[in-house]
Design an enzyme around this catalytic site. Structure first.
Site, PDB file in Angstrom:
ATOM      1  N   LYS A 144       0.827  -1.207   0.000  1.00 54.66           N
ATOM      2  CA  LYS A 144       0.000   0.000   0.000  1.00 54.66           C
ATOM      3  C   LYS A 144       0.862   1.257   0.000  1.00 54.66           C
ATOM      4  O   LYS A 144       1.857   1.341   0.730  1.00 54.66           O
ATOM      5  CB  LYS A 144      -0.908  -0.038   1.238  1.00 54.66           C
ATOM      6  CG  LYS A 144      -1.891   1.108   1.375  1.00 54.66           C
ATOM      7  CD  LYS A 144      -2.736   0.888   2.623  1.00 54.66           C
ATOM      8  CE  LYS A 144      -3.715   2.021   2.879  1.00 54.66           C
ATOM      9  NZ  LYS A 144      -4.538   1.784   4.088  1.00 54.66           N
ATOM     10  N   SER A 152      -9.345   2.216   3.135  1.00 50.95           N
ATOM     11  CA  SER A 152      -8.331   2.946   2.399  1.00 50.95           C
ATOM     12  C   SER A 152      -7.313   2.056   1.696  1.00 50.95           C
ATOM     13  O   SER A 152      -6.497   2.536   0.923  1.00 50.95           O
ATOM     14  CB  SER A 152      -7.597   3.895   3.345  1.00 50.95           C
ATOM     15  OG  SER A 152      -6.864   3.174   4.316  1.00 50.95           O
ATOM     16  N   SER A 179     -10.118  -0.253   7.046  1.00 48.13           N
ATOM     17  CA  SER A 179      -9.414  -0.061   5.776  1.00 48.13           C
ATOM     18  C   SER A 179      -8.823  -1.323   5.173  1.00 48.13           C
ATOM     19  O   SER A 179      -8.412  -1.308   4.019  1.00 48.13           O
ATOM     20  CB  SER A 179      -8.314   0.992   5.938  1.00 48.13           C
ATOM     21  OG  SER A 179      -8.875   2.265   6.108  1.00 48.13           O
TER      22      SER A 179
END
Length: 475
Positions: free
Chosen positions: A86, A161, A185
């Site tokens: 990420k 996210s 997330s």
């Protein structure tokens, strides 16, 4: 792409490692197939910020050598397994933007501990995945990278996210991926993309240097199988010298888990206050029926929670965000998304008293959750209250509705954030099927504090009884 190459793209890490060891597959072959898949799909999905083509292939060639018979080059636990990291997670000397123009050219001096552990264990850094600006959003879009889309239907969001990571795993663009979870997330994109996601209990996996002592935040795995998540967890977890909260007691997850016959599992369809769409309820009821067929005793419980939970989470979330990033406003205000600007402004207004009162809410929540988890081995509930959201969903919308009833557009449709307030409970999200729009749905498995093995045990049994890997996005 040939069917053989596509099948390679959907191998699990455990399958790939077994084939590496048997010499029926090379890490170079797997990495090459994933690179081709990523190049073909990312223009449509926009879930990668960077594809490390040359570096990944070079690392794959090194891994290939380690699978030789030479004892001096024994393979490590994740040797040759491509991983997507990420773009909110620091990687030393690698561009890490956090999805924000304020960090468009930033290169951290240190890697996040869990990232370093994955790479030190032999995982190949294949790509970086998109995140909403500064990881503050339930869907993934940012001024720097644009809108990320769901491989099952690009009209819809891949969540946030860790949305890019969830979509990349589901689309066969990587073998495994990592995520962070401060309000859901990891679990939000796991549910929306039809994969497995795991929020470990606070302290199990070390935090990065930027979020010391932050009990809401958790680094964890995003995978196509429960076994892959266990493999990642065994690498990522454990005490770290830079994190005072990281636990010294190891929790090693086994390769196989016992059956769940005789377990007692509690169920809450709405946590006491969440409006849940009917297609999500239907799939959750069917998932509960699977648990019953496996011999578990499943009973409905009343948590007694209400909207105070959302208020407490949002107060803490905004406050920690303002503490970390509030100083961006003078310089970057006009380059930030309206949501980020609003969250920062709100957080800067919170007082220390308001922040501390959220702990009182957490105590009140556990007064019901604690006794339930003493009586039952785990709690299950939907991951999200909806099966899909538009790719350009407006988190600031004034009239967002579920079942005709108005709910907050910003995470009012999620059922994940309460368990960040209950951060010491491990939580997994498992796929439960497809909703009315043909998009995936998920169910959370909430364990007793620090009881990772029980969550994995239930998830593994459910996966075996209702496999989800057979379905692939038609993209």
């Amino acid at each position: 792409m040939t069917q053989l190459d596509l099948d390679l793209c959907y191998l699990t890490a455990t399958e790939a490692i077994a084939r590496f060891k048997a010499r029926t597959l090379s890490p170079v072959e797997l990495t090459s197939a994933l690179i081709a898949r990523s190049l073909a799909l990312n223009p449509t999905l926009n879930v990668l910020t960077e594809l490390k083509t040359e570096a990944a292939l070079a690392a794959a060639r090194v891994a290939e050598g380690r699978y030789s018979k030479a004892k001096s080059a024994r393979p490590r636990p994740l040797e040759g397994v491509p991983v997507a990291i990420k773009d909110f997670h620091s990687v030393k000397d690698e561009r890490t933007t956090y999805g924000s123009k304020a960090y468009a050219d930033f290169k951290p001096a240190n890697s996040a501990p869990t990232v370093a552990r994955l790479l030190d264990a032999g995982a190949i850094l294949l790509s970086r995945t998109t995140t909403p600006e500064l990881a503050h959003g339930g869907i993934t879009k940012s001024p720097l990278w644009g809108v990320s889309r769901n491989p099952w239907n690009p009209q819809y969001t891949c969540g946030g996210s860790s949305g890019g990571s969830g979509a990349a795993v589901a689309a066969g663009m990587t073998t495994i991926a990592d995520g962070t979870d401060g309000g859901g997330s990891i679990r939000i994109p796991a549910a929306l993309n039809g994969i497995f996601g795991y929020k470990p209990p606070f302290g199990r996996n070390p935090l990065d240097l930027d979020h010391p002592l932050e009990t809401l935040l958790h680094y964890g795995p995003m995978t196509r199988s429960v076994a892959d998540a266990a493999l990642m967890q065994n690498v990522m977890s454990g005490q770290h010298v830079m994190d005072i909260c990281s636990l010294r007691d190891a929790c090693v997850l086994p390769e196989k888990f016992a059956a769940i016959r005789g377990l007692k599992i509690a169920v809450s369809m709405n946590l006491g206050y969440v409006e849940v769409a009917e297609d999500v309820q239907k799939n959750t009821r069917e998932a509960i029926a699977v648990l019953k067929r496996l011999g578990a005793k499943v009973e409905e419980v009343d948590l007694g929670w209400n909207e105070t939970v959302l208020d407490a989470w949002q107060t803490w979330w905004e406050g920690l965000f303002a503490g970390l990033c509030g100083d961006l406003l003078p310089r970057w205000r006009h380059h930030l998304t309206p949501l980020v600007e609003q969250l920062l402004e709100s957080g800067l207004r919170h007082t220390g008293v308001q922040m501390y009162k959220t702990n009182q809410v957490r105590g009140w929540m556990y007064q019901t959750l604690g006794p339930i988890l003493e009586k039952y081995d785990a709690l299950v509930c939907p991951t999200l209250a909806v099966s899909c959201l538009d790719a350009e969903h407006d988190d600031m919308a004034k009239d967002f509705r579920i079942n005709g009833k108005k709910v907050p557009a910003y995470v009012g449709w999620a059922m994940t954030y309460p368990f960040n307030l209950m951060g010491w409970c491990p939580v997994a999200s498992v796929p439960t099927g497809f909703g009315a729009t043909g998009m995936p749905t998920g169910m959370q498995i909430v364990g007793r504090t620090f009881d990772d093995p029980m969550v994995f045990r239930i998830a593994s049994a459910f996966e075996a009884a209702q496999p989800w890997r057979g379905a692939r996005p038609a993209i």
